[in-house]
Scaffold this motif. Structure first.
Motif, PDB file in Angstrom:
ATOM      1  N   GLN A 138       0.819  -1.210   0.000  1.00 49.42           N
ATOM      2  CA  GLN A 138       0.000   0.000   0.000  1.00 49.42           C
ATOM      3  C   GLN A 138       0.856   1.266   0.000  1.00 49.42           C
ATOM      4  OE1 GLN A 138      -2.915  -0.154   3.143  1.00 49.42           O
ATOM      5  NE2 GLN A 138      -3.835  -2.029   2.365  1.00 49.42           N
ATOM      6  N   PHE A 139       0.303   2.284  -0.614  1.00 53.96           N
ATOM      7  CA  PHE A 139       0.934   3.611  -0.626  1.00 53.96           C
ATOM      8  C   PHE A 139      -0.077   4.602  -0.077  1.00 53.96           C
ATOM      9  CE2 PHE A 139       1.835   7.733  -2.462  1.00 53.96           C
ATOM     10  CZ  PHE A 139       3.213   7.844  -2.347  1.00 53.96           C
ATOM     11  N   HIS A 140       0.228   5.192   1.086  1.00 59.22           N
ATOM     12  CA  HIS A 140      -0.660   6.139   1.748  1.00 59.22           C
ATOM     13  C   HIS A 140      -0.136   7.557   1.494  1.00 59.22           C
ATOM     14  CE1 HIS A 140      -2.780   8.285   4.923  1.00 59.22           C
ATOM     15  NE2 HIS A 140      -3.560   7.221   5.082  1.00 59.22           N
ATOM     16  N   GLY A 141      -0.954   8.390   0.873  1.00 62.84           N
ATOM     17  CA  GLY A 141      -0.504   9.723   0.483  1.00 62.84           C
ATOM     18  C   GLY A 141       0.061  10.543   1.624  1.00 62.84           C
ATOM     19  N   PHE A 142      -0.628  10.569   2.757  1.00 59.72           N
ATOM     20  CA  PHE A 142      -0.180  11.390   3.881  1.00 59.72           C
ATOM     21  C   PHE A 142       1.025  10.780   4.590  1.00 59.72           C
ATOM     22  CE2 PHE A 142      -0.419  12.545   8.414  1.00 59.72           C
ATOM     23  CZ  PHE A 142      -0.210  13.912   8.305  1.00 59.72           C
ATOM     24  N   LYS A 143       0.947   9.489   4.893  1.00 58.74           N
ATOM     25  CA  LYS A 143       2.029   8.851   5.630  1.00 58.74           C
ATOM     26  C   LYS A 143       3.325   8.775   4.828  1.00 58.74           C
ATOM     27  CE  LYS A 143      -1.126   5.921   8.350  1.00 58.74           C
ATOM     28  NZ  LYS A 143      -0.843   6.488   9.660  1.00 58.74           N
ATOM     29  N   SER A 144       3.236   8.900   3.521  1.00 62.34           N
ATOM     30  CA  SER A 144       4.412   8.809   2.660  1.00 62.34           C
ATOM     31  C   SER A 144       5.160  10.125   2.513  1.00 62.34           C
ATOM     32  CB  SER A 144       4.007   8.315   1.265  1.00 62.34           C
ATOM     33  OG  SER A 144       3.363   7.061   1.331  1.00 62.34           O
ATOM     34  N   LEU A 145       4.601  11.211   3.019  1.00 61.06           N
ATOM     35  CA  LEU A 145       5.193  12.528   2.790  1.00 61.06           C
ATOM     36  C   LEU A 145       6.653  12.655   3.236  1.00 61.06           C
ATOM     37  CD1 LEU A 145       2.201  14.919   3.547  1.00 61.06           C
ATOM     38  CD2 LEU A 145       3.325  14.540   1.348  1.00 61.06           C
ATOM     39  N   PRO A 146       7.040  12.156   4.424  1.00 58.19           N
ATOM     40  CA  PRO A 146       8.454  12.288   4.804  1.00 58.19           C
ATOM     41  C   PRO A 146       9.403  11.694   3.764  1.00 58.19           C
ATOM     42  CG  PRO A 146       7.147  11.644   6.695  1.00 58.19           C
ATOM     43  CD  PRO A 146       6.238  11.561   5.510  1.00 58.19           C
ATOM     44  N   PHE A 147       9.074  10.495   3.293  1.00 57.79           N
ATOM     45  CA  PHE A 147       9.946   9.854   2.305  1.00 57.79           C
ATOM     46  C   PHE A 147       9.943  10.623   0.991  1.00 57.79           C
ATOM     47  CE2 PHE A 147      11.040   6.864  -1.008  1.00 57.79           C
ATOM     48  CZ  PHE A 147      12.095   6.162  -0.461  1.00 57.79           C
ATOM     49  N   LEU A 148       8.787  11.091   0.567  1.00 64.35           N
ATOM     50  CA  LEU A 148       8.702  11.824  -0.692  1.00 64.35           C
ATOM     51  C   LEU A 148       9.499  13.118  -0.631  1.00 64.35           C
ATOM     52  CD1 LEU A 148       4.921  11.341  -1.574  1.00 64.35           C
ATOM     53  CD2 LEU A 148       6.882  10.040  -2.416  1.00 64.35           C
ATOM     54  N   TYR A 149       9.464  13.812   0.514  1.00 63.26           N
ATOM     55  CA  TYR A 149      10.280  15.011   0.668  1.00 63.26           C
ATOM     56  C   TYR A 149      11.764  14.663   0.648  1.00 63.26           C
ATOM     57  CZ  TYR A 149       6.278  17.945   1.996  1.00 63.26           C
ATOM     58  OH  TYR A 149       5.110  18.656   2.010  1.00 63.26           O
ATOM     59  N   LYS A 150      12.132  13.604   1.371  1.00 63.94           N
ATOM     60  CA  LYS A 150      13.540  13.227   1.480  1.00 63.94           C
ATOM     61  C   LYS A 150      14.122  12.865   0.109  1.00 63.94           C
ATOM     62  CE  LYS A 150      17.415  11.515   3.303  1.00 63.94           C
ATOM     63  NZ  LYS A 150      17.869  10.577   2.263  1.00 63.94           N
ATOM     64  N   GLU A 151      13.370  12.108  -0.653  1.00 68.46           N
ATOM     65  CA  GLU A 151      13.856  11.657  -1.955  1.00 68.46           C
ATOM     66  C   GLU A 151      13.620  12.693  -3.059  1.00 68.46           C
ATOM     67  OE1 GLU A 151      15.526   8.654  -2.550  1.00 68.46           O
ATOM     68  OE2 GLU A 151      15.589   8.727  -0.356  1.00 68.46           O
ATOM     69  N   GLU A 152      13.034  13.835  -2.683  1.00 71.37           N
ATOM     70  CA  GLU A 152      12.762  14.923  -3.616  1.00 71.37           C
ATOM     71  C   GLU A 152      11.821  14.493  -4.745  1.00 71.37           C
ATOM     72  OE1 GLU A 152      16.477  16.611  -4.874  1.00 71.37           O
ATOM     73  OE2 GLU A 152      16.880  17.469  -2.899  1.00 71.37           O
ATOM     74  N   PHE A 153      10.893  13.585  -4.407  1.00 67.38           N
ATOM     75  CA  PHE A 153       9.848  13.250  -5.368  1.00 67.38           C
ATOM     76  C   PHE A 153       8.842  14.392  -5.476  1.00 67.38           C
ATOM     77  CE2 PHE A 153      10.132   8.328  -4.792  1.00 67.38           C
ATOM     78  CZ  PHE A 153      11.413   8.370  -5.325  1.00 67.38           C
ATOM     79  N   ILE A 154       8.685  15.160  -4.366  1.00 64.41           N
ATOM     80  CA  ILE A 154       7.812  16.328  -4.370  1.00 64.41           C
ATOM     81  C   ILE A 154       8.575  17.487  -3.735  1.00 64.41           C
ATOM     82  CG2 ILE A 154       5.652  15.049  -4.313  1.00 64.41           C
ATOM     83  CD1 ILE A 154       5.512  15.503  -1.340  1.00 64.41           C
ATOM     84  N   HIS A 155       8.170  18.733  -4.033  1.00 60.93           N
ATOM     85  CA  HIS A 155       8.929  19.908  -3.603  1.00 60.93           C
ATOM     86  C   HIS A 155       8.086  20.977  -2.937  1.00 60.93           C
ATOM     87  CE1 HIS A 155      12.395  18.439  -5.865  1.00 60.93           C
ATOM     88  NE2 HIS A 155      11.520  18.089  -6.777  1.00 60.93           N
ATOM     89  N   GLU A 156       6.875  20.665  -2.566  1.00 56.86           N
ATOM     90  CA  GLU A 156       6.050  21.696  -1.963  1.00 56.86           C
ATOM     91  C   GLU A 156       5.302  21.166  -0.755  1.00 56.86           C
ATOM     92  OE1 GLU A 156       2.102  21.401  -4.720  1.00 56.86           O
ATOM     93  OE2 GLU A 156       3.800  22.529  -5.480  1.00 56.86           O
TER      94      GLU A 156
END
Length: 243
Positions: A188-206
């Motif tokens: 599973q991929f949870h949009g909210f719970k995944s935010l730390p990883f997405l920020y760290k890996e620079e998948f998202i920037h805002e």
């Protein structure tokens, strides 16, 4: 769905990206929920258990969350016996091709949260140290009902790696030369719970809306005011022994 990766770091990061960018149309996922997406029937394979994770920087989690995971899912006597049996197999004892297993402890203490059962179900070990790094060599398999790949999934993978490291000490094979299999019914991929990883890996920037904790953590991240670093070499099974 079988997917093969060079090592566990590669497995983790590419699986996150696949789930993040997955659609039903491109075959990356099977279900779209209100806050998460799901891919069924996964077998994730890594040729090495080399794994790079930092709980503080990758997931915004502290060492206490690791302690909780270990105590939730591992029983001390079962873990000791599993490491003993795995070490015996790794040293060449038992019939050729023998496999040993360890079920995870039941999470009855959090019955409401785990209404449908354990997230992690158990582990198996097979392989002789003579064939380390190749077919027939030391191999850890993890069996899961469900896991949030970009969040607690990272801890699940870390736990498998620490078990491999403990067995590796006994059979004198570094865990990086172990192979890994993850059988997982529901990735599973949870949009909210995944935010730390997405920020760290620079998948998202805002920033993501007005949510207080995310906003605070994100500002801390931008200012490099991280949670204490908790890398894999600091993770052990000590929480099982020290209460």
């Amino acid at each position: 769905m079988i997917r093969r990766y060079d090592d566990m770091s590669d497995l983790w990061r590419k699986s996150v990206r696949r789930m993040w960018r997955g659609t039903i149309e491109n075959g990356g996922i099977n279900i779209v929920g209100s806050a998460d997406t799901i891919a069924y029937d996964n077998l994730l394979v890594a040729d090495s258990m080399d794994f790079d994770i930092d709980l503080g920087r990758d997931l915004w989690l502290n060492r206490q969350r690791w302690t909780r995971l270990v105590r939730q899912y591992l029983d001390l006597s079962d873990t000791r016996a599993f490491i003993d049996r795995s070490s015996d197999i790794g040293l060449g004892e038992g019939a050729k091709g023998v496999v040993t297993q360890m079920p995870c402890a039941s999470v009855t203490r959090e019955a409401k949260k785990h209404r449908w059962g354990n997230c992690m179900l158990g582990f198996t070990y097979r392989g002789n140290r003579r064939y380390a790094g190749e077919s027939g060599g030391p191999t850890i398999s993890m069996h899961s009902r469900v896991s949030y790949i970009a969040y607690i999934g990272g801890l699940d993978l870390a736990l498998a790696t620490v078990l491999a490291r403990e067995i590796g000490k006994r059979i004198e094979v570094p865990h990086e030369q172990f192979q890994f299999r993850w059988y997982i019914d529901s990735l599973q991929f949870h949009g909210f719970k995944s935010l730390p990883f997405l920020y760290k890996e620079e998948f998202i920037h805002e920033k993501y809306g007005p949510l207080r904790r995310v906003r605070r953590r994100y500002r801390e991240y931008c200012a490099e005011d991280f949670l204490p670093s908790v890398t894999l070499d600091q993770l052990t099974l000590a929480p099982l022994y020290i209460r």
